[in-house]
Design a protein around this motif. Structure first.
Motif, mmCIF file in Angstrom:
data_model
loop_
_atom_site.group_PDB
_atom_site.id
_atom_site.type_symbol
_atom_site.label_atom_id
_atom_site.label_comp_id
_atom_site.label_asym_id
_atom_site.label_seq_id
_atom_site.Cartn_x
_atom_site.Cartn_y
_atom_site.Cartn_z
ATOM 1 N N ALA A 198 10.608 -24.972 -16.188
ATOM 2 C CA ALA A 198 9.731 -25.326 -17.197
ATOM 3 C C ALA A 198 9.281 -24.070 -18.026
ATOM 4 O O ALA A 198 9.221 -22.874 -17.361
ATOM 5 C CB ALA A 198 8.507 -26.189 -16.619
ATOM 6 N N ALA A 199 8.738 -24.232 -18.915
ATOM 7 C CA ALA A 199 8.470 -22.909 -19.861
ATOM 8 C C ALA A 199 6.912 -23.025 -20.067
ATOM 9 O O ALA A 199 6.405 -24.049 -20.449
ATOM 10 C CB ALA A 199 9.171 -22.773 -21.464
ATOM 11 N N ASN A 200 6.210 -21.959 -19.708
ATOM 12 C CA ASN A 200 4.756 -21.778 -20.305
ATOM 13 C C ASN A 200 4.246 -20.453 -19.698
ATOM 14 O O ASN A 200 4.890 -19.807 -18.857
ATOM 15 C CB ASN A 200 3.848 -22.940 -19.318
ATOM 16 C CG ASN A 200 3.982 -22.746 -17.749
ATOM 17 O OD1 ASN A 200 3.079 -21.748 -17.294
ATOM 18 N ND2 ASN A 200 4.965 -23.184 -17.001
ATOM 19 N N GLY A 201 3.355 -19.971 -20.425
ATOM 20 C CA GLY A 201 2.607 -18.643 -20.148
ATOM 21 C C GLY A 201 3.055 -17.312 -20.647
ATOM 22 O O GLY A 201 3.703 -17.310 -21.802
ATOM 23 N N THR A 202 3.076 -16.399 -19.999
ATOM 24 C CA THR A 202 3.128 -14.974 -20.204
ATOM 25 C C THR A 202 4.718 -14.544 -19.736
ATOM 26 O O THR A 202 5.323 -15.269 -19.222
ATOM 27 C CB THR A 202 2.065 -14.011 -19.591
ATOM 28 O OG1 THR A 202 2.235 -14.029 -18.474
ATOM 29 C CG2 THR A 202 0.649 -14.419 -20.269
ATOM 30 N N THR A 203 5.004 -13.192 -20.106
ATOM 31 C CA THR A 203 6.151 -12.562 -19.764
ATOM 32 C C THR A 203 6.121 -11.579 -18.949
ATOM 33 O O THR A 203 6.218 -10.345 -19.334
ATOM 34 C CB THR A 203 6.927 -11.992 -21.003
ATOM 35 O OG1 THR A 203 6.551 -13.252 -22.071
ATOM 36 C CG2 THR A 203 8.465 -11.730 -20.910
#
Length: 226
Positions: free
Chosen positions: A91-96
């Motif tokens: 799942a995609a969320n937040g920072t890198t």
């Protein structure tokens, strides 16, 4: 306690040489929607392709590291032979937090090699497959330097993959070949990318440790250098 003291049943039951593959995957918020869906489909395809090859299924060792959230990098599941690999649904969320993810990957590689040596299992050079669609949000320079040094010493082969608006100059810092070592994904051709990766793993897993191999062309999924 030494990691080598922890027995791995799969290394006892299967003494074939191994090719470790660490997938370091950007799951930041900008990967949301179609990109993360296509990435998940690509991972499932990788699972199917590796399992369908009788040699790669026994010899390729897979580990997934996802990074995103609140500057969080974490291992998804354990090291396993390709025959036992089940593609996670990310799942995609937040920072890198690219730096933390790569540091974790390099340590996991060294720990796994220690287990190989303890079990008397031969191995080819591990692959670190680094995918990002943006700029790191943490301190990444030290990890990048270690990546280059480990690659220079043939401890690891690093494959930085830029998706979308990824900063190729930064990704190039993780490769001893600089920006020339970075491949840029055409659009969302994740499935073509993972077909290439599975084909590459089949070639490498059939090779002799320390030997040279000819990898398949990346033309089906990568953009020409700019």
């Amino acid at each position: 306690m030494s990691v080598a003291a922890i027995p791995d049943v799969s290394l006892v039951d299967n003494s074939e040489q191994r090719t470790p593959l660490v997938l370091v995957l950007d799951c930041s918020g900008s990967m949301g929607g179609a990109p993360i869906d296509q990435l998940n489909a690509g991972l499932k395809l990788l699972e199917q392709q590796l399992k369908s090859d009788v040699i790669a299924a026994k010899r390729v060792r897979v580990l997934v590291i996802e990074y995103g959230g609140m500057d969080d990098a974490q291992v998804v599941g354990d090291w396993c032979d390709a025959m036992d690999f089940t593609a996670p649904v990310l799942a995609a969320n937040g920072t890198t937090p690219t730096g933390a993810a790569v540091e974790l990957a390099l340590q996991e590689i060294e720990d796994e090699k220690a287990r190989f040596r303890a079990a008397g299992v031969a191995y080819t050079r591990p692959w670190l497959f680094l995918m990002s669609d943006g700029n790191p949000t943490d301190g990444w320079e030290t990890s990048a330097q270690r990546c280059r040094e480990d690659e220079e010493k043939n401890r690891v082969a690093v494959f930085p993959i830029g998706v979308g608006d990824a900063d190729v100059a930064v990704l190039g810092q993780f490769s001893r070949n600089g920006e020339r070592g970075v491949k840029r994904l055409q659009g969302l051709q994740f499935q073509e990318l993972f077909l290439w990766l599975s084909a590459s793993m089949r070639v490498v897993s059939n090779s002799t440790p320390g030997g040279q191999v000819q990898l398949p062309s990346t033309d089906t999924w990568s953009l020409a250098p700019v």
